[in-house]
Design an enzyme around this catalytic site. Structure first.
Site, mmCIF file in Angstrom:
data_model
loop_
_atom_site.group_PDB
_atom_site.id
_atom_site.type_symbol
_atom_site.label_atom_id
_atom_site.label_comp_id
_atom_site.label_asym_id
_atom_site.label_seq_id
_atom_site.Cartn_x
_atom_site.Cartn_y
_atom_site.Cartn_z
ATOM 1 N N ARG A 17 0.844 -1.180 0.000
ATOM 2 C CA ARG A 17 0.000 0.000 0.000
ATOM 3 C C ARG A 17 0.890 1.244 0.000
ATOM 4 O O ARG A 17 2.061 1.182 0.321
ATOM 5 C CB ARG A 17 -0.920 0.003 1.216
ATOM 6 N N SER A 19 0.535 4.049 1.898
ATOM 7 C CA SER A 19 0.625 4.847 3.119
ATOM 8 C C SER A 19 2.037 4.815 3.682
ATOM 9 O O SER A 19 2.817 3.901 3.422
ATOM 10 C CB SER A 19 -0.358 4.312 4.176
ATOM 11 N N LYS A 87 -3.437 -8.023 10.722
ATOM 12 C CA LYS A 87 -4.783 -7.780 11.243
ATOM 13 C C LYS A 87 -5.773 -7.413 10.137
ATOM 14 O O LYS A 87 -6.987 -7.501 10.346
ATOM 15 C CB LYS A 87 -4.767 -6.708 12.330
ATOM 16 N N ASP A 88 -5.279 -6.981 8.963
ATOM 17 C CA ASP A 88 -6.154 -6.643 7.845
ATOM 18 C C ASP A 88 -6.489 -7.850 6.973
ATOM 19 O O ASP A 88 -7.320 -7.754 6.072
ATOM 20 C CB ASP A 88 -5.503 -5.575 6.953
ATOM 21 N N SER A 140 -11.940 2.141 15.347
ATOM 22 C CA SER A 140 -12.090 0.708 15.599
ATOM 23 C C SER A 140 -13.242 0.418 16.557
ATOM 24 O O SER A 140 -13.225 0.877 17.702
ATOM 25 C CB SER A 140 -10.783 0.174 16.207
ATOM 26 N N ARG A 142 -13.674 -2.297 18.062
ATOM 27 C CA ARG A 142 -13.045 -3.031 19.168
ATOM 28 C C ARG A 142 -12.524 -2.065 20.229
ATOM 29 O O ARG A 142 -12.751 -2.248 21.432
ATOM 30 C CB ARG A 142 -11.880 -3.875 18.623
ATOM 31 N N ARG A 143 -11.834 -1.026 19.799
ATOM 32 C CA ARG A 143 -11.305 -0.050 20.757
ATOM 33 C C ARG A 143 -12.436 0.723 21.421
ATOM 34 O O ARG A 143 -12.397 0.978 22.623
ATOM 35 C CB ARG A 143 -10.346 0.913 20.050
ATOM 36 N N THR A 169 -2.909 12.230 10.201
ATOM 37 C CA THR A 169 -4.256 12.791 10.319
ATOM 38 C C THR A 169 -4.807 12.577 11.713
ATOM 39 O O THR A 169 -5.361 13.500 12.336
ATOM 40 C CB THR A 169 -5.189 12.145 9.290
#
Length: 323
Positions: A17, A19, A87-88, A140, A142-143, A169
């Site tokens: 990717r 990023s 995790k993705d 998230s 989850r968070r 960001t």
């Protein structure tokens, strides 16, 4: 330096990717692969749907949105290998590709980046003195589930805010004063050389990470047995065992990477694996949290713990998403 592949081949094309974090992670793997194979490794930047969509990950499905384009490029022969944040990665194995290596994991925990160098407890106390809740951002579920659960248990006043964007960001929301804090993966901050900006590493007793968080996945074509064999030298057995247990649990729960599921396993050289997992509603009102330890198959351990969690009502907690 290995001569398994030889130096008379063209450079290996490593898909990544675009990023900053993905490029940093892929650059680390590229260096290791070059040292391992004796071949040059070129990074090939690929834009994924998850990078271009501005919707919340939970709304666009989460699972695979950062992965599909890289896998398509692998299957098309446009790249030789790809690096993903584990995790993705969807839990279903794709036909024609092989997970050739899971390198040693970074710190899997989450990190708080808060204003004025504050910890989570200090932040909520100072905000309370100001007569307002602490505004904490994360994309998230989850968070959010665990932050809200913690707030309910402690009586802390927080306002959880759904956000998206890259590390710059997200931290920028704090720097600008729009948010009091954001929660990010410690591993990502460390790989970017920005772990010093974290004001607290959140203990896994407070916040379980996402399954596979902190680990990388190196994929290549199953047809390229020579490359797959060479990449296997990058595999870290304890990390592979731990994330296998976490991902087996995720698959058995039939939950994608955007579901409010936390899991963390550790594996000893002697083959004992301990797995802790959590499923909760985003508002933190209901949480199912269990653990298990075993010396058998990490995959079986993950499935068995998932079955126990489903029996405790976990299935009914995973339908909620960030609105």
């Amino acid at each position: 330096m290995s001569d398994q592949i030889g130096t008379d081949h063209p450079p290996l094309r490593l898909g990544t990717r675009r990023s900053a974090l993905a490029m940093a992670q892929s650059g680390m793997v590229a260096k290791a692969v070059a040292e391992l194979t004796g071949r040059q490794v070129e990074l090939v930047e690929i834009t994924t749907y998850g990078d271009t969509s501005r919707e919340a990950l939970a709304q666009i499905g989460g699972t695979g949105v950062f992965v599909s384009a890289l896998r398509d490029a692998l299957l098309a022969g446009d790249i030789d290998l790809a690096v993903h944040s584990l995790k993705d990665l969807p839990t279903a194995a794709p036909e024609g590709l092989v997970l050739a290596a899971v390198p040693e994991r970074e710190d899997p925990r989450d990190a708080l980046v808060a204003r004025d160098g504050l910890s989570l407890q200090e932040l909520v106390e100072k905000s309370a003195h100001s007569g307002r809740p602490a505004r904490i951002g994360t994309g998230s579920p989850r968070r959010l589930a665990q932050l809200n659960s913690w707030a309910r248990e402690t009586g802390a006043s927080i306002e959880s805010v759904a956000i998206r964007g890259n590390v710059d960001t997200r931290i920028g929301y704090v720097a600008s004063g729009e948010l009091d804090a954001v929660v990010l993966a410690a591993a990502g901050l460390n790989r970017l050389g920005r772990l010093g900006e974290a004001t607290q590493i959140l203990d896994s007793e407070l916040m379980l990470p996402a399954p596979g968080q902190g680990a990388l996945a190196v994929e290549c074509s199953a047809a390229d047995a020579e490359l797959a064999s060479a990449l296997a030298a990058l595999d870290h057995a304890p990390t592979r065992a731990a994330v296998t247990a976490e991902r087996a649990l995720l698959a058995a729960l039939e939950a994608g990477c955007s579901a409010p599921v936390g899991a963390l396993a550790s594996s000893t050289p002697q083959g004992e694996t301990t797995l802790r997992a959590l499923v909760g509603t985003v508002d933190g009102a209901t949480v199912v949290q269990l653990s298990a330890t075993g010396t058998g198959s990490p995959e079986e351990l993950g499935r068995a713990l998932a079955a126990r969690m489903l029996a405790e009502g976990a299935a009914g907690l995973m339908g909620e998403r960030i609105k």
